[in-house]
Motif scaffolding. Structure first.
Motif, PDB file in Angstrom:
ATOM      1  N   LEU A 231      -3.375 -24.138  11.077  1.00 52.36           N
ATOM      2  CA  LEU A 231      -4.566 -23.314  10.925  1.00 52.36           C
ATOM      3  C   LEU A 231      -5.033 -22.775  12.265  1.00 52.36           C
ATOM      4  O   LEU A 231      -5.369 -23.534  13.166  1.00 52.36           O
TER       5      LEU A 231
ATOM      6  N   SER B 222      -3.194 -35.368  10.170  1.00 54.24           N
ATOM      7  CA  SER B 222      -3.546 -33.998  10.561  1.00 54.24           C
ATOM      8  C   SER B 222      -4.649 -33.448   9.661  1.00 54.24           C
ATOM      9  O   SER B 222      -5.506 -32.689  10.118  1.00 54.24           O
ATOM     10  N   ASN B 223      -4.680 -33.868   8.401  1.00 50.52           N
ATOM     11  CA  ASN B 223      -5.769 -33.439   7.514  1.00 50.52           C
ATOM     12  C   ASN B 223      -7.106 -34.025   7.952  1.00 50.52           C
ATOM     13  O   ASN B 223      -8.139 -33.367   7.843  1.00 50.52           O
TER      14      ASN B 223
ATOM     15  N   ASP C  86       1.018 -36.174   8.095  1.00 51.10           N
ATOM     16  CA  ASP C  86       0.337 -35.089   7.387  1.00 51.10           C
ATOM     17  C   ASP C  86      -1.092 -35.471   7.037  1.00 51.10           C
ATOM     18  O   ASP C  86      -2.018 -34.659   7.166  1.00 51.10           O
TER      19      ASP C  86
ATOM     20  N   LEU D 287      -8.321 -23.934  14.035  1.00 50.86           N
ATOM     21  CA  LEU D 287      -8.383 -25.176  14.803  1.00 50.86           C
ATOM     22  C   LEU D 287      -8.159 -24.952  16.292  1.00 50.86           C
ATOM     23  O   LEU D 287      -8.456 -25.812  17.101  1.00 50.86           O
TER      24      LEU D 287
ATOM     25  N   TYR E  19      -9.392 -39.853   2.235  1.00 50.43           N
ATOM     26  CA  TYR E  19      -8.791 -39.420   3.495  1.00 50.43           C
ATOM     27  C   TYR E  19      -7.926 -40.457   4.190  1.00 50.43           C
ATOM     28  O   TYR E  19      -7.440 -40.198   5.278  1.00 50.43           O
TER      29      TYR E  19
ATOM     30  N   LYS F 111      -8.265 -31.922  10.761  1.00 49.32           N
ATOM     31  CA  LYS F 111      -8.781 -30.666  10.205  1.00 49.32           C
ATOM     32  C   LYS F 111     -10.185 -30.871   9.636  1.00 49.32           C
ATOM     33  O   LYS F 111     -11.088 -30.089   9.913  1.00 49.32           O
ATOM     34  N   GLU F 112     -10.376 -31.932   8.832  1.00 49.56           N
ATOM     35  CA  GLU F 112     -11.689 -32.175   8.223  1.00 49.56           C
ATOM     36  C   GLU F 112     -12.755 -32.471   9.269  1.00 49.56           C
ATOM     37  O   GLU F 112     -13.887 -31.986   9.168  1.00 49.56           O
TER      38      GLU F 112
ATOM     39  N   LYS G 285      -3.177 -30.911  15.114  1.00 53.08           N
ATOM     40  CA  LYS G 285      -3.742 -29.611  14.721  1.00 53.08           C
ATOM     41  C   LYS G 285      -2.608 -28.627  14.411  1.00 53.08           C
ATOM     42  O   LYS G 285      -2.698 -27.859  13.461  1.00 53.08           O
TER      43      LYS G 285
ATOM     44  N   THR H 216      -1.144 -28.642  10.828  1.00 50.83           N
ATOM     45  CA  THR H 216      -1.879 -27.969   9.753  1.00 50.83           C
ATOM     46  C   THR H 216      -1.639 -26.471   9.773  1.00 50.83           C
ATOM     47  O   THR H 216      -1.806 -25.807   8.757  1.00 50.83           O
TER      48      THR H 216
END
Length: 174
Positions: free
Chosen positions: A154, A118-119, A115, A157, A23, A122-123, A149, A152
Motif C-alpha cells: 500500500l 504486516s496487516n 502476512d 504506508l 489480529y 497496516k492497521e 509495510k 502490504t
C-alpha cells in the motif's frame, strides 16, 4: 493509587464469554499444539488468558492465550475438568495498545505469520501510529517495519518515508 499488575486479579470466566481477537499473527504448528494439550492435561492452566473486557457485549477479547483457549474448545476432557472456565487476567487498554501487547507477548516466545504481522502494521498505521511508535511498542527496528509495510503493497504506508535522489538521467547529447 498504587499500580497493581493484572496477574494479581485472575478471574474464572466461562469459555463461552471469551472471543479471539481479529489480529493475532501467532501460529502454532500441530506438533506444538499437541504438546500444549499435553501440558494443560498434565499441569493444568498455569498461565491465564490475557483479555480485554468488552463491558457492552460482556465478552472477554483475547490479547494473549489464544492457543490455550483453543485447547479447551477442542478437548472435551479439558473442558469438563475445568468446568468450562478459563483463568483470565484482564487488561484495560485501547485497541492499539492491545495489538502491541499481543505482539510483545508472542515475540517473547514464538514465531509469526509475516502476512498477518504486516496487516497489524497496516492497521496500526491506519489508527495513526507512526513508524517510531510501532517500532518502539512492537519491539521492531525501523527496517523490519519498512519490510512489513512493503508486503502490504500500500502506497499510503510510505507517505512519510523520505527517499533520496539516487540518480538523475543524463540528457542525451545531440
Amino acid at each position: 493509587m498504587e499500580y497493581k499488575s493484572p496477574a494479581y486479579g485472575i478471574i474464572a470466566v466461562p469459555v463461552e464469554k471469551i472471543k479471539p481477537n481479529t489480529y493475532n499473527p501467532n501460529a502454532v504448528a500441530p506438533p506444538e499444539m499437541r504438546l500444549l494439550y499435553e501440558s494443560v492435561k498434565s499441569d493444568g492452566y498455569t498461565m491465564p488468558i490475557v483479555c480485554y473486557h468488552d463491558k457492552a457485549a460482556d465478552h472477554y477479547i483475547i490479547v494473549d492465550g489464544f492457543h490455550r483457549y483453543r485447547i479447551m474448545l477442542e478437548h472435551q476432557d479439558i473442558y469438563e475438568r475445568e468446568k468450562g472456565m478459563l483463568p483470565v487476567s484482564v487488561i484495560d487498554k485501547p485497541i492499539d495498545q492491545r495489538m502491541a501487547s499481543t505482539v510483545r507477548h508472542n515475540r517473547a516466545r514464538g514465531s509469526h505469520d509475516v502476512d498477518l504481522m504486516s496487516n497489524i502494521i497496516k492497521e496500526l498505521h491506519e489508527l495513526g501510529r507512526s513508524d517510531a511508535w510501532i517500532s518502539k511498542h512492537l519491539g521492531m527496528d525501523k527496517d523490519e517495519v519498512l519490510r512489513l509495510k512493503q508486503i502490504t503493497g500500500l502506497a499510503a504506508l510510505f507517505k512519510d518515508v523520505k527517499f533520496g535522489k539516487a540518480w538523475r538521467p543524463a540528457e542525451e547529447e545531440e
